[in-house]
Motif scaffolding. Structure first.
Motif, PDB file in Angstrom:
ATOM      1  N   PRO A 183      62.436 -15.097  22.310  1.00 19.23           N
ATOM      2  CA  PRO A 183      63.426 -14.546  21.376  1.00 19.23           C
ATOM      3  C   PRO A 183      62.818 -13.674  20.282  1.00 19.23           C
ATOM      4  CG  PRO A 183      63.827 -16.879  21.773  1.00 19.23           C
ATOM      5  CD  PRO A 183      62.498 -16.566  22.375  1.00 19.23           C
ATOM      6  N   ALA A 184      61.535 -13.897  19.956  1.00 21.75           N
ATOM      7  CA  ALA A 184      60.888 -13.114  18.908  1.00 21.75           C
ATOM      8  C   ALA A 184      60.176 -11.891  19.449  1.00 21.75           C
ATOM      9  CB  ALA A 184      59.895 -13.985  18.139  1.00 21.75           C
ATOM     10  N   ASP A 185      60.231 -11.684  20.749  1.00 20.34           N
ATOM     11  CA  ASP A 185      59.566 -10.527  21.364  1.00 20.34           C
ATOM     12  C   ASP A 185      60.429  -9.283  21.190  1.00 20.34           C
ATOM     13  OD1 ASP A 185      58.604  -8.586  23.388  1.00 20.34           O
ATOM     14  OD2 ASP A 185      57.329 -10.243  24.030  1.00 20.34           O
ATOM     15  N   TYR A 186      59.829  -8.217  20.678  1.00 19.01           N
ATOM     16  CA  TYR A 186      60.562  -6.966  20.461  1.00 19.01           C
ATOM     17  C   TYR A 186      61.191  -6.451  21.750  1.00 19.01           C
ATOM     18  CZ  TYR A 186      61.329  -2.037  19.261  1.00 19.01           C
ATOM     19  OH  TYR A 186      61.885  -0.788  19.068  1.00 19.01           O
ATOM     20  N   GLY A 187      60.542  -6.690  22.877  1.00 14.08           N
ATOM     21  CA  GLY A 187      61.076  -6.224  24.153  1.00 14.08           C
ATOM     22  C   GLY A 187      62.414  -6.847  24.496  1.00 14.08           C
ATOM     23  N   ILE A 188      62.596  -8.115  24.155  1.00 15.60           N
ATOM     24  CA  ILE A 188      63.878  -8.777  24.400  1.00 15.60           C
ATOM     25  C   ILE A 188      64.956  -8.169  23.514  1.00 15.60           C
ATOM     26  CG2 ILE A 188      65.119 -10.971  24.305  1.00 15.60           C
ATOM     27  CD1 ILE A 188      63.062 -10.743  26.579  1.00 15.60           C
ATOM     28  N   LEU A 189      64.627  -7.884  22.272  1.00 13.39           N
ATOM     29  CA  LEU A 189      65.571  -7.201  21.381  1.00 13.39           C
ATOM     30  C   LEU A 189      65.941  -5.840  21.952  1.00 13.39           C
ATOM     31  CD1 LEU A 189      67.128  -6.869  18.719  1.00 13.39           C
ATOM     32  CD2 LEU A 189      64.978  -6.106  17.670  1.00 13.39           C
ATOM     33  N   ALA A 190      64.954  -5.123  22.457  1.00 15.06           N
ATOM     34  CA  ALA A 190      65.218  -3.804  23.043  1.00 15.06           C
ATOM     35  C   ALA A 190      66.191  -3.911  24.217  1.00 15.06           C
ATOM     36  CB  ALA A 190      63.904  -3.156  23.493  1.00 15.06           C
ATOM     37  N   LEU A 191      65.984  -4.904  25.070  1.00 17.85           N
ATOM     38  CA  LEU A 191      66.868  -5.086  26.223  1.00 17.85           C
ATOM     39  C   LEU A 191      68.283  -5.476  25.808  1.00 17.85           C
ATOM     40  CD1 LEU A 191      64.549  -6.989  28.740  1.00 17.85           C
ATOM     41  CD2 LEU A 191      65.281  -4.589  28.845  1.00 17.85           C
ATOM     42  N   ALA A 192      68.411  -6.120  24.654  1.00 19.81           N
ATOM     43  CA  ALA A 192      69.732  -6.553  24.186  1.00 19.81           C
ATOM     44  C   ALA A 192      70.673  -5.384  23.958  1.00 19.81           C
ATOM     45  CB  ALA A 192      69.591  -7.366  22.901  1.00 19.81           C
ATOM     46  N   PHE A 193      70.132  -4.194  23.725  1.00 15.73           N
ATOM     47  CA  PHE A 193      70.989  -3.028  23.473  1.00 15.73           C
ATOM     48  C   PHE A 193      71.761  -2.584  24.717  1.00 15.73           C
ATOM     49  CE2 PHE A 193      68.245  -2.895  19.799  1.00 15.73           C
ATOM     50  CZ  PHE A 193      69.128  -2.530  18.792  1.00 15.73           C
ATOM     51  N   VAL A 194      71.419  -3.124  25.873  1.00 21.82           N
ATOM     52  CA  VAL A 194      72.218  -2.876  27.074  1.00 21.82           C
ATOM     53  C   VAL A 194      73.661  -3.333  26.837  1.00 21.82           C
ATOM     54  CG1 VAL A 194      72.539  -3.584  29.472  1.00 21.82           C
ATOM     55  CG2 VAL A 194      70.263  -2.963  28.658  1.00 21.82           C
ATOM     56  N   LEU A 195      73.830  -4.315  25.945  1.00 21.17           N
ATOM     57  CA  LEU A 195      75.163  -4.857  25.636  1.00 21.17           C
ATOM     58  C   LEU A 195      75.883  -4.064  24.550  1.00 21.17           C
ATOM     59  CD1 LEU A 195      74.169  -8.636  25.533  1.00 21.17           C
ATOM     60  CD2 LEU A 195      75.308  -7.429  27.408  1.00 21.17           C
ATOM     61  N   TRP A 196      75.308  -2.974  24.087  1.00 14.11           N
ATOM     62  CA  TRP A 196      75.899  -2.233  22.967  1.00 14.11           C
ATOM     63  C   TRP A 196      77.336  -1.793  23.246  1.00 14.11           C
ATOM     64  CZ3 TRP A 196      75.050  -1.858  18.044  1.00 14.11           C
ATOM     65  CH2 TRP A 196      75.565  -0.787  17.306  1.00 14.11           C
ATOM     66  N   GLY A 197      77.645  -1.532  24.505  1.00 11.31           N
ATOM     67  CA  GLY A 197      78.999  -1.117  24.859  1.00 11.31           C
ATOM     68  C   GLY A 197      80.014  -2.243  24.809  1.00 11.31           C
ATOM     69  N   MET A 198      79.544  -3.468  24.631  1.00  7.26           N
ATOM     70  CA  MET A 198      80.412  -4.641  24.474  1.00  7.26           C
ATOM     71  C   MET A 198      80.079  -5.265  23.126  1.00  7.26           C
ATOM     72  SD  MET A 198      80.119  -6.245  28.324  1.00  7.26           S
ATOM     73  CE  MET A 198      78.325  -6.135  28.371  1.00  7.26           C
ATOM     74  N   PRO A 199      80.646  -4.742  22.048  1.00  6.94           N
ATOM     75  CA  PRO A 199      80.236  -5.132  20.689  1.00  6.94           C
ATOM     76  C   PRO A 199      80.185  -6.632  20.431  1.00  6.94           C
ATOM     77  CG  PRO A 199      81.698  -3.244  20.589  1.00  6.94           C
ATOM     78  CD  PRO A 199      81.693  -3.692  22.016  1.00  6.94           C
ATOM     79  N   SER A 200      81.179  -7.374  20.894  1.00  8.67           N
ATOM     80  CA  SER A 200      81.185  -8.821  20.639  1.00  8.67           C
ATOM     81  C   SER A 200      79.981  -9.498  21.288  1.00  8.67           C
ATOM     82  CB  SER A 200      82.477  -9.449  21.162  1.00  8.67           C
ATOM     83  OG  SER A 200      83.593  -8.951  20.457  1.00  8.67           O
ATOM     84  N   ALA A 201      79.677  -9.105  22.524  1.00 10.60           N
ATOM     85  CA  ALA A 201      78.536  -9.695  23.227  1.00 10.60           C
ATOM     86  C   ALA A 201      77.227  -9.297  22.552  1.00 10.60           C
ATOM     87  CB  ALA A 201      78.536  -9.249  24.683  1.00 10.60           C
ATOM     88  N   PHE A 202      77.116  -8.021  22.183  1.00  3.48           N
ATOM     89  CA  PHE A 202      75.885  -7.567  21.531  1.00  3.48           C
ATOM     90  C   PHE A 202      75.663  -8.314  20.220  1.00  3.48           C
ATOM     91  CE2 PHE A 202      73.845  -5.033  18.228  1.00  3.48           C
ATOM     92  CZ  PHE A 202      72.598  -4.847  18.799  1.00  3.48           C
ATOM     93  N   LEU A 203      76.696  -8.411  19.394  1.00  3.27           N
ATOM     94  CA  LEU A 203      76.543  -9.063  18.098  1.00  3.27           C
ATOM     95  C   LEU A 203      76.205 -10.541  18.250  1.00  3.27           C
ATOM     96  CD1 LEU A 203      79.446  -7.328  16.165  1.00  3.27           C
ATOM     97  CD2 LEU A 203      76.988  -7.042  15.771  1.00  3.27           C
ATOM     98  N   ALA A 204      76.761 -11.186  19.264  1.00  3.98           N
ATOM     99  CA  ALA A 204      76.436 -12.599  19.506  1.00  3.98           C
ATOM    100  C   ALA A 204      74.963 -12.754  19.885  1.00  3.98           C
ATOM    101  CB  ALA A 204      77.330 -13.158  20.605  1.00  3.98           C
ATOM    102  N   VAL A 205      74.488 -11.907  20.789  1.00  6.66           N
ATOM    103  CA  VAL A 205      73.087 -11.974  21.216  1.00  6.66           C
ATOM    104  C   VAL A 205      72.156 -11.574  20.073  1.00  6.66           C
ATOM    105  CG1 VAL A 205      71.370 -10.954  22.764  1.00  6.66           C
ATOM    106  CG2 VAL A 205      73.607 -11.633  23.648  1.00  6.66           C
ATOM    107  N   TYR A 206      72.509 -10.527  19.355  1.00  6.62           N
ATOM    108  CA  TYR A 206      71.701 -10.050  18.227  1.00  6.62           C
ATOM    109  C   TYR A 206      71.556 -11.145  17.170  1.00  6.62           C
ATOM    110  CZ  TYR A 206      70.293  -6.819  14.432  1.00  6.62           C
ATOM    111  OH  TYR A 206      69.626  -6.169  13.411  1.00  6.62           O
ATOM    112  N   THR A 207      72.644 -11.825  16.864  1.00  5.58           N
ATOM    113  CA  THR A 207      72.610 -12.899  15.873  1.00  5.58           C
ATOM    114  C   THR A 207      71.800 -14.086  16.380  1.00  5.58           C
ATOM    115  OG1 THR A 207      74.784 -12.214  15.049  1.00  5.58           O
ATOM    116  CG2 THR A 207      74.032 -14.424  14.456  1.00  5.58           C
ATOM    117  N   ALA A 208      71.932 -14.407  17.661  1.00  3.62           N
ATOM    118  CA  ALA A 208      71.161 -15.507  18.237  1.00  3.62           C
ATOM    119  C   ALA A 208      69.661 -15.196  18.199  1.00  3.62           C
ATOM    120  CB  ALA A 208      71.611 -15.764  19.671  1.00  3.62           C
ATOM    121  N   LEU A 209      69.297 -13.955  18.512  1.00  4.34           N
ATOM    122  CA  LEU A 209      67.883 -13.558  18.449  1.00  4.34           C
ATOM    123  C   LEU A 209      67.370 -13.623  17.017  1.00  4.34           C
ATOM    124  CD1 LEU A 209      67.784 -10.512  20.913  1.00  4.34           C
ATOM    125  CD2 LEU A 209      66.910 -12.822  21.297  1.00  4.34           C
ATOM    126  N   PHE A 210      68.216 -13.230  16.058  1.00  3.42           N
ATOM    127  CA  PHE A 210      67.838 -13.316  14.647  1.00  3.42           C
ATOM    128  C   PHE A 210      67.572 -14.765  14.253  1.00  3.42           C
ATOM    129  CE2 PHE A 210      70.008 -14.245  10.480  1.00  3.42           C
ATOM    130  CZ  PHE A 210      68.891 -14.012   9.690  1.00  3.42           C
TER     131      PHE A 210
END
Length: 233
Positions: A183-210
């Motif tokens: 979860p602390a790897d920058y690469g995983i954060l980078a891959l999370a942007f694949v969900l950018w087109g689904m804002p609710s999913a992206f924000l959930a994953v982004y917050t979980a990674l945070f």
């Protein structure tokens, strides 16, 4: 030196995998190795590779901020950030392969890395603000930025402050630790942007990674502080 020869030499000269997440071990380093072999074959210096890493990351963040929220935008952002991260791995590999390591190159690499930590979350913050996100989500981006920068400083300074000390032989890489660090790897954060087109999913994953990154940073910072406190002065 041919591309194949460079690639083979790099395979035999990799840094230890101890304390490295599975993403960096199995995806980022191998991709960086391909970029490094190509750069060495073409005579591209490590510092230029570092700058290319910065350009790829910057292009991804410009796309994030200016393009519409969509699946295509998210894939484009993720791809550029992943490439930028792999090039960040490649610069050091080029330096080791060609014998071009230098304090200036290491300094440049760390400056670009520090800028990336600030910029990626600033990009999220600006993009969310442009698309009228709730203030709470903006606060998450700011907090994530703070944790990332502080964690990067701790991670960078710890080995520098322990230089010259006698250390125990490195243990074999731990798969459990490599998974826990994901979860602390920058690469995983980078891959999370694949969900950018689904804002609710992206924000959930982004917050979980945070949240996970905060816990990992806190645990490792306590460990490093104790080790430094026990170090001879």
């Amino acid at each position: 030196m041919s591309f194949t020869e460079a690639l083979q030499s790099l395979r035999l000269a990799q840094k230890s995998s101890r304390g490295v997440s599975l993403y960096s071990r199995w995806l980022n380093r191998p991709l960086g190795r391909v970029f490094a072999a190509g750069a060495a074959t073409l005579g591209i210096s490590p510092n230029v590779v570092t700058l290319l890493s910065a350009l790829a990351t910057a292009a991804g963040l410009v796309l994030l901020v200016l393009a519409p929220v969509s699946l295509v935008t998210g894939i484009g952002v993720a791809a550029l950030l992943v490439i930028g991260f792999a090039l960040d791995s490649a610069d050091g590999q080029v330096a080791r392969l060609t014998g071009a390591s230098s304090p200036a190159g290491e300094w440049l690499d760390h400056v670009v890395d520090a800028g990336k930590m600030v910029a990626v979350h600033a990009g999220v913050l600006i993009a969310l603000w442009r698309h009228d996100a709730e203030p709470g989500w903006l606060a998450v981006a700011l907090a994530y930025q703070f944790v990332s920068v502080a964690f990067f400083a701790a991670l960078t300074l710890f080995p520098l402050l322990r230089r010259g000390e006698a250390t125990a032989p490195a243990a074999a890489p731990s798969t459990v630790r490599a998974v826990a660090l994901l979860p602390a790897d920058y690469g995983i954060l980078a891959l999370a942007f694949v969900l950018w087109g689904m804002p609710s999913a992206f924000l959930a994953v982004y917050t979980a990674l945070f949240a996970a990154t905060t816990l990992i940073a806190a645990a490792l910072s306590v460990k490093w502080f104790r080790q430094l406190s026990a170090s001879p002065r």
